[in-house]
Design a protein around this motif. Sequence first.
Motif, PDB file in Angstrom:
ATOM      1  N   VAL A  76     -23.182  61.570 109.090  1.00 42.02           N
ATOM      2  CA  VAL A  76     -22.378  62.464 108.605  1.00 42.02           C
ATOM      3  C   VAL A  76     -23.068  63.813 108.263  1.00 42.02           C
ATOM      4  CG1 VAL A  76     -20.518  62.925 106.887  1.00 42.02           C
ATOM      5  CG2 VAL A  76     -20.607  60.854 107.721  1.00 42.02           C
ATOM      6  N   PRO A  77     -24.263  63.865 107.711  1.00 46.15           N
ATOM      7  CA  PRO A  77     -24.539  65.227 107.305  1.00 46.15           C
ATOM      8  C   PRO A  77     -25.040  66.106 108.563  1.00 46.15           C
ATOM      9  CG  PRO A  77     -25.868  63.447 105.797  1.00 46.15           C
ATOM     10  CD  PRO A  77     -24.877  62.975 106.880  1.00 46.15           C
ATOM     11  N   VAL A  78     -25.521  65.666 109.394  1.00 49.61           N
ATOM     12  CA  VAL A  78     -25.616  66.565 110.731  1.00 49.61           C
ATOM     13  C   VAL A  78     -24.352  67.017 111.360  1.00 49.61           C
ATOM     14  CG1 VAL A  78     -26.431  66.579 113.183  1.00 49.61           C
ATOM     15  CG2 VAL A  78     -27.853  65.185 111.312  1.00 49.61           C
ATOM     16  N   PHE A  79     -23.439  66.379 111.195  1.00 50.67           N
ATOM     17  CA  PHE A  79     -22.130  66.957 111.807  1.00 50.67           C
ATOM     18  C   PHE A  79     -21.733  68.036 110.910  1.00 50.67           C
ATOM     19  CE2 PHE A  79     -17.402  67.217 111.237  1.00 50.67           C
ATOM     20  CZ  PHE A  79     -16.993  67.546 112.476  1.00 50.67           C
ATOM     21  N   TRP A  80     -21.805  67.957 109.414  1.00 47.53           N
ATOM     22  CA  TRP A  80     -21.403  69.291 108.678  1.00 47.53           C
ATOM     23  C   TRP A  80     -22.401  70.141 108.943  1.00 47.53           C
ATOM     24  CZ3 TRP A  80     -16.748  69.610 107.494  1.00 47.53           C
ATOM     25  CH2 TRP A  80     -15.971  68.359 107.487  1.00 47.53           C
ATOM     26  N   ALA A  81     -23.661  69.860 108.976  1.00 48.54           N
ATOM     27  CA  ALA A  81     -24.566  70.987 109.304  1.00 48.54           C
ATOM     28  C   ALA A  81     -24.062  71.841 110.348  1.00 48.54           C
ATOM     29  CB  ALA A  81     -26.067  70.532 109.587  1.00 48.54           C
ATOM     30  N   LEU A  82     -23.835  71.189 111.419  1.00 50.34           N
ATOM     31  CA  LEU A  82     -23.244  72.259 112.599  1.00 50.34           C
ATOM     32  C   LEU A  82     -21.757  72.921 112.095  1.00 50.34           C
ATOM     33  CD1 LEU A  82     -25.444  70.445 113.973  1.00 50.34           C
ATOM     34  CD2 LEU A  82     -24.263  70.651 115.899  1.00 50.34           C
ATOM     35  N   TYR A  83     -21.073  72.173 111.694  1.00 52.29           N
ATOM     36  CA  TYR A  83     -19.350  72.490 111.483  1.00 52.29           C
ATOM     37  C   TYR A  83     -19.527  73.804 110.726  1.00 52.29           C
ATOM     38  CZ  TYR A  83     -14.757  72.926 110.321  1.00 52.29           C
ATOM     39  OH  TYR A  83     -13.382  73.206 110.086  1.00 52.29           O
ATOM     40  N   LEU A  98     -30.891  68.236 117.415  1.00 57.11           N
ATOM     41  CA  LEU A  98     -30.497  67.624 116.151  1.00 57.11           C
ATOM     42  C   LEU A  98     -29.240  66.787 116.445  1.00 57.11           C
ATOM     43  CD1 LEU A  98     -31.880  66.944 113.355  1.00 57.11           C
ATOM     44  CD2 LEU A  98     -30.431  68.602 112.814  1.00 57.11           C
ATOM     45  N   THR A  99     -28.362  67.316 117.185  1.00 61.16           N
ATOM     46  CA  THR A  99     -27.105  66.508 117.389  1.00 61.16           C
ATOM     47  C   THR A  99     -27.251  65.443 118.368  1.00 61.16           C
ATOM     48  OG1 THR A  99     -25.910  68.613 117.034  1.00 61.16           O
ATOM     49  CG2 THR A  99     -24.657  66.802 117.923  1.00 61.16           C
ATOM     50  N   LEU A 100     -28.129  65.621 119.473  1.00 62.74           N
ATOM     51  CA  LEU A 100     -28.402  64.561 120.328  1.00 62.74           C
ATOM     52  C   LEU A 100     -29.066  63.279 119.666  1.00 62.74           C
ATOM     53  CD1 LEU A 100     -29.505  66.324 123.375  1.00 62.74           C
ATOM     54  CD2 LEU A 100     -27.600  65.018 123.446  1.00 62.74           C
ATOM     55  N   LEU A 101     -30.162  63.587 118.804  1.00 62.05           N
ATOM     56  CA  LEU A 101     -30.706  62.847 117.922  1.00 62.05           C
ATOM     57  C   LEU A 101     -29.572  61.840 117.335  1.00 62.05           C
ATOM     58  CD1 LEU A 101     -33.950  64.383 116.962  1.00 62.05           C
ATOM     59  CD2 LEU A 101     -33.665  62.472 118.565  1.00 62.05           C
ATOM     60  N   ASN A 102     -28.892  62.584 116.518  1.00 56.69           N
ATOM     61  CA  ASN A 102     -27.705  62.148 115.731  1.00 56.69           C
ATOM     62  C   ASN A 102     -26.818  61.035 116.271  1.00 56.69           C
ATOM     63  OD1 ASN A 102     -26.734  62.099 112.945  1.00 56.69           O
ATOM     64  ND2 ASN A 102     -24.945  63.050 113.860  1.00 56.69           N
ATOM     65  N   ILE A 103     -26.536  61.557 117.492  1.00 60.98           N
ATOM     66  CA  ILE A 103     -25.618  60.529 118.488  1.00 60.98           C
ATOM     67  C   ILE A 103     -26.427  59.378 118.752  1.00 60.98           C
ATOM     68  CG2 ILE A 103     -24.526  60.349 120.756  1.00 60.98           C
ATOM     69  CD1 ILE A 103     -24.092  63.296 120.513  1.00 60.98           C
ATOM     70  N   VAL A 104     -27.478  59.266 119.222  1.00 58.65           N
ATOM     71  CA  VAL A 104     -28.397  58.097 119.260  1.00 58.65           C
ATOM     72  C   VAL A 104     -28.537  57.086 117.985  1.00 58.65           C
ATOM     73  CG1 VAL A 104     -30.962  57.135 119.945  1.00 58.65           C
ATOM     74  CG2 VAL A 104     -29.729  59.180 121.146  1.00 58.65           C
ATOM     75  N   LEU A 105     -28.658  57.985 116.813  1.00 59.81           N
ATOM     76  CA  LEU A 105     -28.636  57.033 115.432  1.00 59.81           C
ATOM     77  C   LEU A 105     -27.225  56.646 115.447  1.00 59.81           C
ATOM     78  CD1 LEU A 105     -29.757  56.587 112.753  1.00 59.81           C
ATOM     79  CD2 LEU A 105     -28.893  58.843 112.034  1.00 59.81           C
ATOM     80  N   PHE A 106     -26.309  57.273 115.717  1.00 58.72           N
ATOM     81  CA  PHE A 106     -24.931  56.752 115.538  1.00 58.72           C
ATOM     82  C   PHE A 106     -24.578  55.489 116.237  1.00 58.72           C
ATOM     83  CE2 PHE A 106     -20.695  56.676 117.314  1.00 58.72           C
ATOM     84  CZ  PHE A 106     -19.848  56.214 116.129  1.00 58.72           C
TER      85      PHE A 106
END
Length: 595
Positions: free
Chosen positions: A352-359, A546-554
Motif C-alpha cells: 500500500v505505501p508505494v501506491f500512496w507514494a505515487l498518488y 518502484l511500482t513495477l517491483l511493487n506489482i511483483v510483490l503484490f
Amino acid sequence: DEYDKIGSSKVDQAQQTEEGAEISTTDINIDSIEGTKNEKKGNKIVNFFKHLFIFFQFPFVANVIILVELIERFAFYGFKAILVLYISEELNFGDEYSKIVTHAFIVTAYFTPILGSAFADSKVGRFWTIFVLTIVYAIGEAIITLSAFLPKSGEPDDKQWVKLAVSIVGLFFSGLGTGGIKPNVSTYGADQIDEDDKDLKTSFFSMFYFSINLGSTVSTILLPILKQYIGYGWSFLIPAVSIAVVALIFGIFKRKYKNRDIRDTIVLNVIVIVFWGVISTIYNFFYTLVRCTWHKYLKGLFFCFCPSRLDDASYQIPNLVDDVPNWTKRYTKRQVADVKKAIKIATCMVFVPVFWALYDQHASTWVLQAKRMNKSFFWDIQLPPDAIQASNPIFILLLVPIFDRIVYPLITKCKIKLTPMRKLGAGLVILFVSFAVSWIIEFALMINKQHHPDQVEPPLYLHMFLLLPQNFLLCMAEVLFSITGLEFAYDEAPSSMKSIMSAVWLLYISAGNLIVVFVSFCVVVPLENTIGDWIHVFSISIYLALTLLNIVLFVFISIWWGEQKRFYAKLEEDSNAVMEDTPIELSQNNEEGEI
C-alpha cells in the motif's frame, strides 16, 4: 296474485338493492385504489425531498459536525494546494526541496491520527481531543500565514531560510492538528445519531463524504486563482481564519453533544500487546539459546519462519521452556489472537505505501510539471499551475458512481469474479500507466527544451491540460485501490480490530509519503547538479521502477494471502465442529439455564 305481485316486487327491490350495493362497493374500491395510488405518489415525493434534504433529519449537532468538516477540508486542501509552489517560488528552494517539505507535512498529517484515536478513546474523550487539536491546528495555520508575511532577507533570489524555518514549525502544528482530529470527527458525528437508526447513520456518512469532496473541490479551484491576485500571505490567511471559525463553531455547542461512555482504548491495548510480544520473543530467543538443546532450538526457529505455521510461531519457542514469564495476563486469548490476525492483514498490505507514494505526487510533482508547461487560456489569461489539482476531486466524484453502477456490474455480467485482490491489482497497474504517461510528457518537455533552450514558454501542444489524462487515470486507480483497500482491511479484520485497521491504513499513507521524502533527499537531490534538467525524467523513472517491483510483490502477497484465507477457513470449520460436539452445560443458579 296480489301476493305474487307483492312478492315479485319485493324480489325486484332486493335485486336493485344488491346491484346498488355492488355498484357502491365498486365505487368505494376504485376510490380506495386511487387514494392508495395518490398516497404512494405523495410518499415518493416526500421521500425524494427527504433524501434531497436529508440533513434536516439529522440532529442539529450532527449538521454542525458536517459543517465543521466542510470548512476544515476547505482549509486543508486549500493551503496544501498552494504549498509546493510557495516553497519553490516564494522561498526559492527549488522543486525537490519543495517536494520534501510538502510530503513531510503529509507524513505528519497521516501519522498523528493514531495518537488522536488513542486520546479520544481515553479519559480525554472525543470532544476535548477534537477541540484542543483544532486550536493547535489554527495556531499552525497562523504561523504559516506569518511566515508568508515576513519580509525577505538578502537578495530576492536567495533562499529564505528564516521563512522556511517558521513555515516548518507551522506545518508541524497543522499536521498534528489535522491528523489528530481526522479519525474522530466522523465518529463523533455518528455518535450524535441513535444507534438503532442505521439508515440515518448511513446517510450521515454519505453527507460527511460529500462535504469532504465539496470543500476540497472549492478550495483547490479558488485558492490557486486568488493567490495570483492577493499573494501567498492573504491566501494562507483564508485557511487560518477558517480553522479558527471551526474551533469556535465546534466549541459553542459543547453542552449539546452526546458523549459515549469511555472504554479501554483499543489502540493502547494493541500497542501494549505488540510491545510485550516483541519483548517476550527476544527474551525467549536468548533463554532458549542458553537452556535448550540445539535440535529443539532449531525446531522452534523453523516454526517461527515457516509461513504455513506462522500462526503457531508465538507458541513454539516459549513451549520449549517451562518457566517463561507470562507478561500478558491482563489480556484474553481472544484479544491476543485478534491482534495477531490484524498484524497478518497489515503484513498483507505492505504494498500500500508505494501506491500512496505515487498518488500524493499529484499535489507536488505534477504541479511542478504543470509549471514548466504552456499555461495560456482564453483572452491571454495565464492559468496557475497548481489549479490542475482541482481535476482530482471532480474526477473522483464522477468515477465513484460510474464504477459502482456501470463498470462493476458489467464485469460481473461477463462472468469475471471481482475479488478485492483483483481490484487492488488493477489499481496498481493503472497507477503505473498514469505515471508512464507523466514520464512521456516530461520527456517531451526535455526534448523541446534541448531544441529550444531560449524559449520562455513551451508551445501550445505542450499545454498543462495534457496532464488531465494522467490525472483521470490516477483517479481511476484511486477508486479501484483506495476504496477496495479500506473495504478489504475492514472486512478481513476481527470485529475488535476494525478501527485499528483504519489507523494502519492512514499509517501506510504516511509511510508512502516518507518514501517520497527519502527518494528526493537521498537520491534525487545529490544527483541534481550532475544530471541537470533531466532530473525530472530520472525522478519519475525511479517511481516507475518502484511500482513495477511493487506489482511483483503484490502478486506474491496475493498468493500468500490466499493460503492464509484457506488456513483460517479450515481453522474456523474445525472450531465450529468442536463447538457442535461440545454439550452446553446449564447453570446451577438458573432453572431455565444460562449458556
